[in-house]
Enzyme design. Structure first.
Site, PDB file in Angstrom:
ATOM      1  N   ARG A  13     155.590 -52.501 108.254  1.00 10.42           N
ATOM      2  CA  ARG A  13     156.591 -51.973 107.212  1.00 10.42           C
ATOM      3  C   ARG A  13     156.914 -52.701 105.868  1.00 10.42           C
ATOM      4  O   ARG A  13     156.822 -52.685 105.110  1.00 10.42           O
ATOM      5  CB  ARG A  13     157.981 -51.880 108.214  1.00 10.42           C
ATOM      6  CG  ARG A  13     159.097 -51.093 107.867  1.00 10.42           C
ATOM      7  CD  ARG A  13     159.925 -51.744 106.815  1.00 10.42           C
ATOM      8  NE  ARG A  13     160.604 -53.105 107.090  1.00 10.42           N
ATOM      9  CZ  ARG A  13     161.146 -53.757 106.299  1.00 10.42           C
ATOM     10  NH1 ARG A  13     161.117 -53.549 105.216  1.00 10.42           N
ATOM     11  NH2 ARG A  13     161.727 -55.217 106.611  1.00 10.42           N
ATOM     12  N   ASP A  14     157.357 -54.117 106.254  1.00  5.61           N
ATOM     13  CA  ASP A  14     157.849 -54.904 105.073  1.00  5.61           C
ATOM     14  C   ASP A  14     156.534 -55.178 104.243  1.00  5.61           C
ATOM     15  O   ASP A  14     156.544 -55.315 102.993  1.00  5.61           O
ATOM     16  CB  ASP A  14     158.377 -56.060 105.596  1.00  5.61           C
ATOM     17  CG  ASP A  14     159.170 -56.810 104.595  1.00  5.61           C
ATOM     18  OD1 ASP A  14     159.246 -56.270 103.478  1.00  5.61           O
ATOM     19  OD2 ASP A  14     160.219 -57.856 104.881  1.00  5.61           O
ATOM     20  N   HIS A 205     164.078 -64.430 108.780  1.00  6.60           N
ATOM     21  CA  HIS A 205     163.144 -63.247 108.100  1.00  6.60           C
ATOM     22  C   HIS A 205     163.069 -64.000 106.560  1.00  6.60           C
ATOM     23  O   HIS A 205     163.550 -63.437 105.728  1.00  6.60           O
ATOM     24  CB  HIS A 205     163.818 -61.811 107.976  1.00  6.60           C
ATOM     25  CG  HIS A 205     163.088 -60.838 107.246  1.00  6.60           C
ATOM     26  ND1 HIS A 205     162.681 -59.753 108.070  1.00  6.60           N
ATOM     27  CD2 HIS A 205     162.944 -60.591 105.825  1.00  6.60           C
ATOM     28  CE1 HIS A 205     161.953 -58.997 106.842  1.00  6.60           C
ATOM     29  NE2 HIS A 205     162.282 -59.442 105.893  1.00  6.60           N
ATOM     30  N   HIS A 207     160.984 -64.564 102.993  1.00  8.26           N
ATOM     31  CA  HIS A 207     159.729 -64.147 102.289  1.00  8.26           C
ATOM     32  C   HIS A 207     159.230 -65.570 101.859  1.00  8.26           C
ATOM     33  O   HIS A 207     159.897 -66.486 101.551  1.00  8.26           O
ATOM     34  CB  HIS A 207     160.123 -63.288 101.224  1.00  8.26           C
ATOM     35  CG  HIS A 207     160.244 -61.889 101.769  1.00  8.26           C
ATOM     36  ND1 HIS A 207     159.560 -60.969 101.725  1.00  8.26           N
ATOM     37  CD2 HIS A 207     161.318 -61.394 102.522  1.00  8.26           C
ATOM     38  CE1 HIS A 207     159.666 -59.737 102.233  1.00  8.26           C
ATOM     39  NE2 HIS A 207     161.155 -59.878 102.742  1.00  8.26           N
ATOM     40  N   CYS A 238     159.518 -56.710  98.674  1.00  9.92           N
ATOM     41  CA  CYS A 238     160.851 -55.651  98.628  1.00  9.92           C
ATOM     42  C   CYS A 238     160.468 -54.920  97.321  1.00  9.92           C
ATOM     43  O   CYS A 238     160.690 -55.894  96.245  1.00  9.92           O
ATOM     44  CB  CYS A 238     161.998 -56.278  98.901  1.00  9.92           C
ATOM     45  SG  CYS A 238     163.229 -54.800  98.870  1.00  9.92           S
ATOM     46  N   ASN A 247     156.455 -61.500 103.373  1.00 10.34           N
ATOM     47  CA  ASN A 247     157.052 -62.297 104.363  1.00 10.34           C
ATOM     48  C   ASN A 247     156.183 -63.473 104.413  1.00 10.34           C
ATOM     49  O   ASN A 247     154.719 -63.528 104.365  1.00 10.34           O
ATOM     50  CB  ASN A 247     156.971 -61.415 105.630  1.00 10.34           C
ATOM     51  CG  ASN A 247     158.125 -60.549 105.737  1.00 10.34           C
ATOM     52  OD1 ASN A 247     157.545 -59.308 105.697  1.00 10.34           O
ATOM     53  ND2 ASN A 247     159.568 -60.816 105.824  1.00 10.34           N
TER      54      ASN A 247
END
Ligand code: HMG
Ligand code: MG
Length: 303
Positions: A13-14, A205, A207, A238, A247
C-alpha cells in the site's frame, strides 16, 4: 527493550502507492503472498480511495479478494470515508484504517478536507465497523513536521490521537510522513501521546527521507512502543508529501531487531526475495540498506 515487536508491512500500500511504474493486480497479489511467506503476517494491501487521486491503488478490491485464500494473515486497507468502507467491506475487509493529519495543510492536500471534517467522515465508518465487528486502525500523518505547515506541536498530535482513540480505533499509527523527525522529537511526541493512550496501542510509522527512521524507532522503543510500520525494500512515499521517500525498510528494521536479540519470526532470505522481485518489476534497486548489502554479498559469493 527485549519485549516482542509487531511489524505491520506497508509495501503493497504505502510502498506501491507512490511508485510511477504500474504494477498489475496479479503482481500485487504475488507480492503479498511472498511477504506473508516470509513471516509478515500483517500486511496493508491496498486503499479504497479515489482512483483519480491514487491510480496505483485502483483495483484494491481485486487485490484484497486475491489474497483472501492466504491463511494465518491479517490484511489491512485504507478507507477515507463511508464510500471507501462500503467498497472495502464488499471485498471482504476485516480490518480497515482511517487516516487523519496533525496539520490542516496536509489534510487538505491529502483528503481534500479539514481535520475536523475528516473526523466527521470517520464517524459513520466507526459506527458501521462496530456493528460489523470490523477493527479500525487510525493513522495520524505529519506528527513530526508538515510539508505545508512546518513544525507540529506534540500536543496537536496528542489531541488528535485522543479523538481517534475515543472514536474507537484499536491502535493509533503515528506517521512521520516526510521523515524529518529526530530521536528527541520523536520521544517528546510519543510521550505526549502516551500520556492519554497506552503505549501498547501506539504504532510508529516513520518514513526514512532524512535517514532518521531507525534512530527514531529505537527512541520510540525506549518509550515502550512495540508496533512498527515498515515497507519491504523501503518502497514508496506519499503522493501528497512533496519529496517524501518510502517507509523505513522492513529489512533494515528486521536486521536491527534481530541484532538486538528481538526475534521477529521473519525469514530474511524470503523477505529479500520478495523485495528483489518487486524491485525488478519497478525497474530499480531496493532503497533498503540491508537489502543492498545482502545482494552485494550474494554477488561477491557467486563471482
Ligand atoms: P473529495 O473530493 O473530498 O470527495 O475526496 P468527494 O466526496 O467530494 O468525491 C469526489 C470524487 O471522489 C467523487 O467521484 C467520489 O465518488 C469519489 P467523481 O464524482 O468525481 O467521479 N470518491 C471516492 N472514490 C473511491 N473511493 C472513495 C471515494 N470517496 C469519494 N473512498 C478522497 C476525498 C479522500 C476520496 C480523495 O481526496 C482521495 O481519494 N484522496 C487520496 C488519499 C490517499 O490515498 N492518500 C495517500 C494515502 S495516506 C498516506 O499515505 C499517509 C499514511 O501512510 C501515514 C503517513 O505516512 O503519514 C497513511
Ligand atoms: Mg506513510
Amino acid at each position: 527493550m527485549s519485549d516482542p515487536v509487531r511489524i505491520i508491512e506497508m509495501g503493497p500500500r504505502d510502498g506501491l502507492q507512490n511508485e510511477k511504474t504500474p504494477v498489475s493486480v496479479e503482481a500485487r497479489i504475488a507480492f503479498v503472498e511472498a511477504l506473508v511467506a516470509a513471516g509478515l503476517n500483517t500486511v496493508e494491501v491496498g486503499a479504497f480511495v479515489s482512483a483519480k487521486a491514487i491510480p496505483q491503488m485502483a483495483s484494491s478490491d481485486a487485490v484484497l479478494r486475491g489474497v483472501s485464500h492466504i491463511e494465518g494473515a491479517e490484511f489491512h486497507v485504507l478507507v477515507p470515508n463511508e464510500k471507501g468502507y462500503e467498497a472495502a467491506r464488499a471485498a471482504g475487509a476485516k480490518v480497515v484504517s482511517v487516516f487523519a493529519a496533525a496539520s490542516e495543510g496536509f489534510s487538505r492536500a491529502n483528503i481534500n478536507c479539514s481535520v475536523a471534517e475528516s473526523i466527521e467522515r470517520f464517524k459513520p465508518v466507526m459506527a458501521r465497523a462496530r456493528t460489523d465487528g470490523v477493527k479500525v486502525r487510525g493513522y495520524i500523518s505529519c506528527v513530526l513536521g508538515c510539508p505545508f505547515d512546518g513544525e507540529i506541536k506534540p500536543k496537536a498530535v496528542a489531541d488528535l490521537a485522543g479523538t481517534l482513540w475515543d472514536l474507537g480505533c484499536y491502535e493509533i499509527s503515528l506517521g512521520d510522513t516526510i521523515g524529518v523527525g529526530t530521536p528527541t522529537k520523536a520521544k517528546e511526541m510519543l510521550r505526549a501521546v502516551s500520556a492519554s493512550i497506552p503505549a501498547a496501542h501506539l504504532a510508529m510509522h516513520f518514513h526514512d527521507t532524512y535517514g532518521q527512521a531507525l534512530a527514531n524507532l529505537y527512541a520510540g522503543m525506549e518509550e515502550g512502543v512495540r508496533v512498527i510500520d515498515s515497507a519491504a525494500g523501503g518502497l514508496g512515499g506519499c503522493p501528497y508529501a512533496p519529496g517524501a521517500t518510502g517507509n523505513v525498510a522492513t529489512e533494515d528494521v528486521v536486521y536491527m531487531l534481530e541484532g538486538m536479540g528481538i526475534s521477529t519470526g521473519i525469514d530474511m532470505e524470503k523477505l529479500l526475495a520478495a523485495t528483489n522481485e518487486i524491485s525488478r518489476l519497478l525497474g530499480r534497486p531496493p532503497a533498503s540498506r540491508v537489502a543492498t548489502a545482502l545482494n552485494a554479498k550474494k554477488k561477491r559469493a557467486t563471482s
